[in-house]
Write a protein that holds these residues in place. Sequence first.
Motif, PDB file in Angstrom:
ATOM      1  N   ASN A  15      12.614   8.514  -3.142  1.00  0.00           N
ATOM      2  CA  ASN A  15      12.466   7.063  -3.032  1.00  0.00           C
ATOM      3  C   ASN A  15      11.021   6.640  -2.841  1.00  0.00           C
ATOM      4  O   ASN A  15      10.620   5.553  -3.264  1.00  0.00           O
ATOM      5  CB  ASN A  15      13.312   6.526  -1.878  1.00  0.00           C
ATOM      6  N   ASP A  16      10.232   7.495  -2.210  1.00  0.00           N
ATOM      7  CA  ASP A  16       8.818   7.167  -2.021  1.00  0.00           C
ATOM      8  C   ASP A  16       8.085   7.091  -3.354  1.00  0.00           C
ATOM      9  O   ASP A  16       7.107   6.347  -3.479  1.00  0.00           O
ATOM     10  CB  ASP A  16       8.164   8.216  -1.123  1.00  0.00           C
ATOM     11  N   TYR A  17       8.541   7.849  -4.330  1.00  0.00           N
ATOM     12  CA  TYR A  17       7.948   7.791  -5.665  1.00  0.00           C
ATOM     13  C   TYR A  17       8.627   6.737  -6.536  1.00  0.00           C
ATOM     14  O   TYR A  17       7.991   6.135  -7.398  1.00  0.00           O
ATOM     15  CB  TYR A  17       8.041   9.160  -6.336  1.00  0.00           C
ATOM     16  N   ASN A  18       9.926   6.521  -6.307  1.00  0.00           N
ATOM     17  CA  ASN A  18      10.635   5.516  -7.106  1.00  0.00           C
ATOM     18  C   ASN A  18      10.006   4.137  -6.970  1.00  0.00           C
ATOM     19  O   ASN A  18       9.831   3.422  -7.969  1.00  0.00           O
ATOM     20  CB  ASN A  18      12.103   5.440  -6.681  1.00  0.00           C
ATOM     21  N   ALA A  59       0.838  -1.192   0.000  1.00  0.00           N
ATOM     22  CA  ALA A  59       0.000   0.000   0.000  1.00  0.00           C
ATOM     23  C   ALA A  59       0.872   1.240   0.000  1.00  0.00           C
ATOM     24  O   ALA A  59       2.018   1.217   0.444  1.00  0.00           O
ATOM     25  CB  ALA A  59      -0.911  -0.002   1.234  1.00  0.00           C
ATOM     26  N   SER A  60       0.291   2.372  -0.461  1.00  0.00           N
ATOM     27  CA  SER A  60       1.049   3.618  -0.540  1.00  0.00           C
ATOM     28  C   SER A  60       1.573   4.025   0.821  1.00  0.00           C
ATOM     29  O   SER A  60       2.708   4.490   0.962  1.00  0.00           O
ATOM     30  CB  SER A  60       0.160   4.725  -1.125  1.00  0.00           C
ATOM     31  N   SER A  61       0.748   3.878   1.860  1.00  0.00           N
ATOM     32  CA  SER A  61       1.176   4.269   3.197  1.00  0.00           C
ATOM     33  C   SER A  61       2.336   3.415   3.686  1.00  0.00           C
ATOM     34  O   SER A  61       3.246   3.895   4.359  1.00  0.00           O
ATOM     35  CB  SER A  61       0.003   4.174   4.182  1.00  0.00           C
ATOM     36  N   ASP A  62       2.308   2.102   3.333  1.00  0.00           N
ATOM     37  CA  ASP A  62       3.400   1.212   3.735  1.00  0.00           C
ATOM     38  C   ASP A  62       4.684   1.584   3.016  1.00  0.00           C
ATOM     39  O   ASP A  62       5.771   1.552   3.592  1.00  0.00           O
ATOM     40  CB  ASP A  62       3.032  -0.246   3.425  1.00  0.00           C
ATOM     41  N   ILE A  63       4.559   1.912   1.722  1.00  0.00           N
ATOM     42  CA  ILE A  63       5.728   2.336   0.945  1.00  0.00           C
ATOM     43  C   ILE A  63       6.323   3.595   1.553  1.00  0.00           C
ATOM     44  O   ILE A  63       7.538   3.718   1.736  1.00  0.00           O
ATOM     45  CB  ILE A  63       5.336   2.593  -0.524  1.00  0.00           C
ATOM     46  N   LEU A  64       5.471   4.544   1.899  1.00  0.00           N
ATOM     47  CA  LEU A  64       5.911   5.806   2.466  1.00  0.00           C
ATOM     48  C   LEU A  64       6.652   5.579   3.769  1.00  0.00           C
ATOM     49  O   LEU A  64       7.759   6.074   3.976  1.00  0.00           O
ATOM     50  CB  LEU A  64       4.692   6.714   2.703  1.00  0.00           C
ATOM     51  N   LEU A  65       6.066   4.784   4.664  1.00  0.00           N
ATOM     52  CA  LEU A  65       6.679   4.528   5.956  1.00  0.00           C
ATOM     53  C   LEU A  65       7.985   3.766   5.799  1.00  0.00           C
ATOM     54  O   LEU A  65       8.985   4.068   6.440  1.00  0.00           O
ATOM     55  CB  LEU A  65       5.699   3.726   6.842  1.00  0.00           C
ATOM     56  N   VAL A 125       1.490  12.314  -3.007  1.00  0.00           N
ATOM     57  CA  VAL A 125       2.191  13.580  -2.824  1.00  0.00           C
ATOM     58  C   VAL A 125       1.815  14.271  -1.520  1.00  0.00           C
ATOM     59  O   VAL A 125       2.698  14.680  -0.754  1.00  0.00           O
ATOM     60  CB  VAL A 125       1.979  14.508  -4.036  1.00  0.00           C
ATOM     61  N   PRO A 126       0.527  14.404  -1.175  1.00  0.00           N
ATOM     62  CA  PRO A 126       0.199  15.040   0.107  1.00  0.00           C
ATOM     63  C   PRO A 126       0.777  14.287   1.306  1.00  0.00           C
ATOM     64  O   PRO A 126       1.139  14.918   2.312  1.00  0.00           O
ATOM     65  CB  PRO A 126      -1.337  15.018   0.124  1.00  0.00           C
ATOM     66  N   LEU A 127       0.872  12.957   1.206  1.00  0.00           N
ATOM     67  CA  LEU A 127       1.445  12.181   2.301  1.00  0.00           C
ATOM     68  C   LEU A 127       2.925  12.501   2.477  1.00  0.00           C
ATOM     69  O   LEU A 127       3.408  12.677   3.598  1.00  0.00           O
ATOM     70  CB  LEU A 127       1.255  10.688   2.036  1.00  0.00           C
ATOM     71  N   VAL A 128       3.643  12.565   1.366  1.00  0.00           N
ATOM     72  CA  VAL A 128       5.069  12.875   1.418  1.00  0.00           C
ATOM     73  C   VAL A 128       5.285  14.291   1.953  1.00  0.00           C
ATOM     74  O   VAL A 128       6.134  14.525   2.822  1.00  0.00           O
ATOM     75  CB  VAL A 128       5.705  12.720   0.027  1.00  0.00           C
ATOM     76  N   ILE A 129       4.520  15.246   1.452  1.00  0.00           N
ATOM     77  CA  ILE A 129       4.648  16.630   1.906  1.00  0.00           C
ATOM     78  C   ILE A 129       4.356  16.729   3.400  1.00  0.00           C
ATOM     79  O   ILE A 129       5.037  17.457   4.137  1.00  0.00           O
ATOM     80  CB  ILE A 129       3.696  17.553   1.116  1.00  0.00           C
ATOM     81  N   ASN A 130       3.375  15.984   3.859  1.00  0.00           N
ATOM     82  CA  ASN A 130       3.022  16.028   5.278  1.00  0.00           C
ATOM     83  C   ASN A 130       4.154  15.493   6.150  1.00  0.00           C
ATOM     84  O   ASN A 130       4.408  16.033   7.244  1.00  0.00           O
ATOM     85  CB  ASN A 130       1.746  15.219   5.525  1.00  0.00           C
ATOM     86  N   VAL A 131       4.835  14.445   5.684  1.00  0.00           N
ATOM     87  CA  VAL A 131       5.966  13.908   6.444  1.00  0.00           C
ATOM     88  C   VAL A 131       7.092  14.939   6.540  1.00  0.00           C
ATOM     89  O   VAL A 131       7.684  15.142   7.605  1.00  0.00           O
ATOM     90  CB  VAL A 131       6.469  12.602   5.803  1.00  0.00           C
ATOM     91  N   ILE A 132       7.398  15.603   5.417  1.00  0.00           N
ATOM     92  CA  ILE A 132       8.436  16.641   5.423  1.00  0.00           C
ATOM     93  C   ILE A 132       8.052  17.757   6.379  1.00  0.00           C
ATOM     94  O   ILE A 132       8.855  18.209   7.205  1.00  0.00           O
ATOM     95  CB  ILE A 132       8.653  17.193   4.011  1.00  0.00           C
ATOM     96  N   SER A 133       6.805  18.198   6.286  1.00  0.00           N
ATOM     97  CA  SER A 133       6.318  19.277   7.143  1.00  0.00           C
ATOM     98  C   SER A 133       6.355  18.885   8.612  1.00  0.00           C
ATOM     99  O   SER A 133       6.769  19.671   9.470  1.00  0.00           O
ATOM    100  CB  SER A 133       4.893  19.660   6.724  1.00  0.00           C
ATOM    101  N   SER A 134       5.932  17.676   8.912  1.00  0.00           N
ATOM    102  CA  SER A 134       5.926  17.209  10.302  1.00  0.00           C
ATOM    103  C   SER A 134       7.331  17.164  10.878  1.00  0.00           C
ATOM    104  O   SER A 134       7.555  17.526  12.042  1.00  0.00           O
ATOM    105  CB  SER A 134       5.282  15.818  10.383  1.00  0.00           C
ATOM    106  N   ALA A 135       8.285  16.709  10.056  1.00  0.00           N
ATOM    107  CA  ALA A 135       9.669  16.656  10.516  1.00  0.00           C
ATOM    108  C   ALA A 135      10.203  18.057  10.808  1.00  0.00           C
ATOM    109  O   ALA A 135      10.902  18.270  11.804  1.00  0.00           O
ATOM    110  CB  ALA A 135      10.532  15.959   9.472  1.00  0.00           C
ATOM    111  N   ILE A 136       9.888  19.020   9.939  1.00  0.00           N
ATOM    112  CA  ILE A 136      10.323  20.400  10.164  1.00  0.00           C
ATOM    113  C   ILE A 136       9.717  20.939  11.448  1.00  0.00           C
ATOM    114  O   ILE A 136      10.417  21.550  12.287  1.00  0.00           O
ATOM    115  CB  ILE A 136       9.955  21.290   8.963  1.00  0.00           C
TER     116      ILE A 136
END
Length: 321
Positions: free
Chosen positions: A108-111, A2-8, A127-138
């Motif tokens: 890598n999340d898109y690769n 799943a996309s969420s699993d790939i992202l994590l 894309v929103p999931l990836v952006i949210n992770v970057i934002s959360s880390a910041i």
Amino acid sequence: MASSDILLHSLTLTSFLLILFAVPIDSHRPRRCYESIISFGDSIADTGNLLILSDPNHLPHFALPPYGETFFHFPTGRHSDGRLIIDFIDCSEFLSRSLILMGEIGGNDYNYPFFAGKNVDEIREMVPLVINVISSAIRELVDMGGRTFLVPGNFPIGCSAAYLTMYQTENMEKYDPLTGCLKWLNEFAEHHNERLQIELNRLRKLYPHVNIVYADYYNVVLRLFQDPIEFGFMNRPLSVCCGAGGPYNYSPSRLCGDGVPYCDNPSKYVNWDGFHLTEHAYRWIAKGLLKGPYADPAFNSYCFDSKLQNSSPDKDMSLSL
């Protein structure tokens, strides 16, 4: 998967790689600069962490020659022939601040889904999931005291030899006539970058005391493909230096480091191994960020030493695209 699993999975294993640089303080300089550089990212920013974590009895391909041959003359764990962008950014004096390089995160999340054959519209939903992770880390790092962030966008992946090989087509309308890159893949990268910049603007309003700089990796790299000769590369430098097979000198079954041939002069190539760039390309990216115009807002170049200026030609990166 799943996309969420790939992202994590990819963010957990490859994205948050910490690189800390420290040099002595020059007490004779009155201006305030950065005390250290802290870099979070994937293989674009990794100076050896993944290699250290690897099984010494089953070393990955990037632990083998010719990786590292340009500068270090041996593999260091860097995914290039030499130094990376982060290697060209060291502060000459430090007081009380750190520069935190957030990425490049997301590649890598898109690769993974692209090379698994997922539809581009399906991947856009990530894309929103990836952006949210970057934002959360910041946001978390701001709460921990971070005050200056350099946040890169995605590369023009339509110019990647790996993508060009996988999505090769006889339909010439799919290609940019100037660069030979795949337009639809670059449009996907632009979409990610647009969404990222919107989120960074939101964070700037939320944290007005924090300096959040957008690093325009996309346009600085695209510039190298648009005007390669201007920057010392060969014409149409889409082929990889280290690889074998196909029109782009890349084959997923014959990776760099696995005994495949490599070019005599990596500085003439932008692409190193299909996914990563050469040291010469990374030098130009660093210069485009530090000297302009590919950082928004611009850096105070006083904070950085002369290594970048002394090791690269005096070429203006600000020429119109």
